[in-house]
Write a protein that holds these residues in place. Sequence first.
Motif, PDB file in Angstrom:
ATOM      1  N   ILE A 198       0.839  -1.203   0.000  1.00  0.00           N
ATOM      2  CA  ILE A 198       0.000   0.000   0.000  1.00  0.00           C
ATOM      3  C   ILE A 198       0.870   1.248   0.000  1.00  0.00           C
ATOM      4  N   ALA A 199       1.944   1.232   0.799  1.00  0.00           N
ATOM      5  CA  ALA A 199       2.848   2.390   0.847  1.00  0.00           C
ATOM      6  C   ALA A 199       3.542   2.605  -0.498  1.00  0.00           C
ATOM      7  N   GLU A 200       3.914   1.507  -1.151  1.00  0.00           N
ATOM      8  CA  GLU A 200       4.568   1.602  -2.470  1.00  0.00           C
ATOM      9  C   GLU A 200       3.609   2.206  -3.503  1.00  0.00           C
ATOM     10  N   LEU A 201       2.374   1.710  -3.533  1.00  0.00           N
ATOM     11  CA  LEU A 201       1.387   2.238  -4.469  1.00  0.00           C
ATOM     12  C   LEU A 201       1.022   3.683  -4.130  1.00  0.00           C
ATOM     13  N   GLN A 202       1.026   3.997  -2.848  1.00  0.00           N
ATOM     14  CA  GLN A 202       0.747   5.369  -2.433  1.00  0.00           C
ATOM     15  C   GLN A 202       1.802   6.323  -2.976  1.00  0.00           C
ATOM     16  N   ARG A 203       3.073   5.879  -2.906  1.00  0.00           N
ATOM     17  CA  ARG A 203       4.147   6.714  -3.441  1.00  0.00           C
ATOM     18  C   ARG A 203       4.036   6.841  -4.959  1.00  0.00           C
ATOM     19  N   GLU A 204       3.744   5.729  -5.635  1.00  0.00           N
ATOM     20  CA  GLU A 204       3.664   5.742  -7.103  1.00  0.00           C
ATOM     21  C   GLU A 204       2.541   6.644  -7.605  1.00  0.00           C
ATOM     22  N   GLU A 205       1.368   6.565  -6.946  1.00  0.00           N
ATOM     23  CA  GLU A 205       0.190   7.282  -7.424  1.00  0.00           C
ATOM     24  C   GLU A 205      -0.078   8.573  -6.646  1.00  0.00           C
ATOM     25  N   ASN A 206       0.764   8.880  -5.636  1.00  0.00           N
ATOM     26  CA  ASN A 206       0.535  10.028  -4.751  1.00  0.00           C
ATOM     27  C   ASN A 206      -0.879   9.967  -4.159  1.00  0.00           C
ATOM     28  N   MET A 207      -1.255   8.781  -3.729  1.00  0.00           N
ATOM     29  CA  MET A 207      -2.608   8.482  -3.265  1.00  0.00           C
ATOM     30  C   MET A 207      -2.773   8.899  -1.803  1.00  0.00           C
ATOM     31  N   ALA A 208      -3.966   9.385  -1.454  1.00  0.00           N
ATOM     32  CA  ALA A 208      -4.311   9.653  -0.063  1.00  0.00           C
ATOM     33  C   ALA A 208      -4.919   8.382   0.535  1.00  0.00           C
ATOM     34  N   VAL A 209      -4.640   8.117   1.813  1.00  0.00           N
ATOM     35  CA  VAL A 209      -5.143   6.898   2.456  1.00  0.00           C
ATOM     36  C   VAL A 209      -5.838   7.260   3.772  1.00  0.00           C
ATOM     37  N   LEU A 210      -7.092   6.815   3.895  1.00  0.00           N
ATOM     38  CA  LEU A 210      -7.821   6.887   5.161  1.00  0.00           C
ATOM     39  C   LEU A 210      -7.786   5.487   5.752  1.00  0.00           C
ATOM     40  N   PHE A 211      -7.054   5.312   6.842  1.00  0.00           N
ATOM     41  CA  PHE A 211      -6.744   3.983   7.377  1.00  0.00           C
ATOM     42  C   PHE A 211      -7.496   3.794   8.692  1.00  0.00           C
ATOM     43  N   ILE A 212      -8.531   2.957   8.665  1.00  0.00           N
ATOM     44  CA  ILE A 212      -9.312   2.660   9.870  1.00  0.00           C
ATOM     45  C   ILE A 212      -8.769   1.378  10.484  1.00  0.00           C
ATOM     46  N   THR A 213      -8.383   1.446  11.743  1.00  0.00           N
ATOM     47  CA  THR A 213      -7.787   0.260  12.355  1.00  0.00           C
ATOM     48  C   THR A 213      -7.907   0.317  13.872  1.00  0.00           C
ATOM     49  N   HIS A 214      -7.771  -0.851  14.508  1.00  0.00           N
ATOM     50  CA  HIS A 214      -7.658  -0.898  15.964  1.00  0.00           C
ATOM     51  C   HIS A 214      -6.261  -1.310  16.384  1.00  0.00           C
ATOM     52  N   ASP A 215      -5.378  -1.549  15.418  1.00  0.00           N
ATOM     53  CA  ASP A 215      -4.014  -2.015  15.697  1.00  0.00           C
ATOM     54  C   ASP A 215      -3.088  -0.808  15.813  1.00  0.00           C
TER      55      ASP A 215
END
Length: 597
Positions: A198-215
């Motif tokens: 996900i981080a790699e694709l985020q860098r490639e596409e300059n994507m924003a990520v909304l990450f919902i988690t309990h971890d």
Amino acid sequence: MNEPILSVQNLTTAFRTSEGWREVVRDISFDIHAGETLAVVGESGSGKSVTALSAMRLLPKDKARSTGRILLEGRDLLTLPEHQMRAVRGGRIGMIFQEPMTSLNPVFTIGNQLAEALVLHRDMSWKQAEAEALRLMERVRIPSAGTRLHEYPHKFSGGMRQRVMIAMALACKPRLLIADEPTTALDVTIQAEILSLIAELQREENMAVLFITHDMGVVAEVADRTVVMYRGDMIETGDTPQLFAAPGQPYTRALLASIPRLGAMAGSVTPRRFPQVDAATGVATEGAQLPPPPSATQPVVKVSNLSIRFDLPQGRVHAVEDVSFDLHPGETLALVGESGCGKSTTGRAIMRLNTPSAGEILVGGQNVAKARPAELRALRRSAQMIFQDPFASLNPRISVGAAILEPILTHGLLPKPAARERVSQLLEQVGLSPDMATRFPHEFSGGQRQRISIARALALDPQFIVADEAVSALDVSVKAQVSNLLMDLQAQRGLAYLFISHDMSVVERISHRVAVMYFGEIVEIGPRAAIFGNAQHPYTRRLIAAVPVPDPAQRGTRPAPPAVEPRSPIRPLDYVPPKRRYREITPGHFVMDEAAA
């Protein structure tokens, strides 16, 4: 700063109830910029997923309403016509849903569902889309992707289905990815690979990520900023390192204090309760060490040379191969390993939900495979299972109270009035309100449904429980509460647990012994302290090394997960597995001889 990809402004979402409209998310505001990851954390039912579903406009129109503004690259999604919103979903916004089995269509193949999104949003032909779907499946590390492309969702394990959902969400290179508990069903090694992907694709596409988690370990590893939600309100937000170092709210301090940390059990011989955290003050009290299980007892479960194989047109899946272990009263044996390694298949075989191909399973001295219907019914009274997918294991047509009540009445344990009182007690034991008994499964969050499944498993006062990812869907505070409940019940009643999990931090705290599975075989088994303090098999060491550290200051200091080529469990029909040999390192600690592997 540039215009945010997503800007949520004063979002309030309400659900229609018999008493009128009830607000479940109140006045939420945040921005996410290109290339940024914002984590939303909070306990189960705090409104995290409702916030995401509001942004996607996926809540039922007649039962939910949202006010405020949700701007995607300047366009207000709450005012868009439905046909334009359909182009946004899966195109401009990708979403990884919390429960992959209920998000995948059971009547279409995996390849068909992946290709459909590509045809709709990337203007590909079906042939091009199928080729791209295969590439995506390989990228999320699904073994034998070429053959599995044409299989249906029910043939995939929970973790494999989650990988399919991740591939589907990333297929159209969205500007915003909403990831709702994307790694909940994945073991730590695959989790590390998926987070890296996900981080790699985020860098490639300059994507924003909304990450919902309990971890919170994942939050520390991936999030630039964090939003903390509590009962529908946003109570704290800030840069992730600052929030971890100096949380301003007692609830945030309580969340951080509840995190199970790998290595916390060093020097402890038996399991230890999770810290008791006061949500009002954030003060944590270290949990007490539990007494050791009774010694010199007959095993409640004895598995000998268990093998389970499934025939396919192209070969045979060796799901479980020559697995043996004992489980004694009052003992917890944790079964760990990556998704698809055979953990759940082993647990289901013990309950005779899968048919063994070879070997023997004795529960209470009785051969499970040869049990007649009346004997099997008695077995269900003393042995219960908490299933991995809580939504799929609950009947959507009956209330959760009726689901918990049913086994009590079926086995004639209590008259109906006393049984109803027992249901209320069980709901309170797992942290839910007794008045929730009249609700239906779809009215609960994923974590709340898991608690209901635990309450149902405890209804018959069993002697043995197969807990298949019993706490994986729970936020850290409830995970601590439910894990303590399971340990307390074990100490009081001598319960035995086969604790199937990928959460190594929880396994370290809750288990007496640990068995590590890899491609259907146990590669290492022994006392908890020996496995975590002196791991011998390379796969065990890789599992432990991949556990995320809940400290943003250590982000980027760990080496990237090694690129391990996915192996296929499918063998030719005439394949004869080799006989494995094990070395005893210390008393009770066995590791597979790699020369024989």
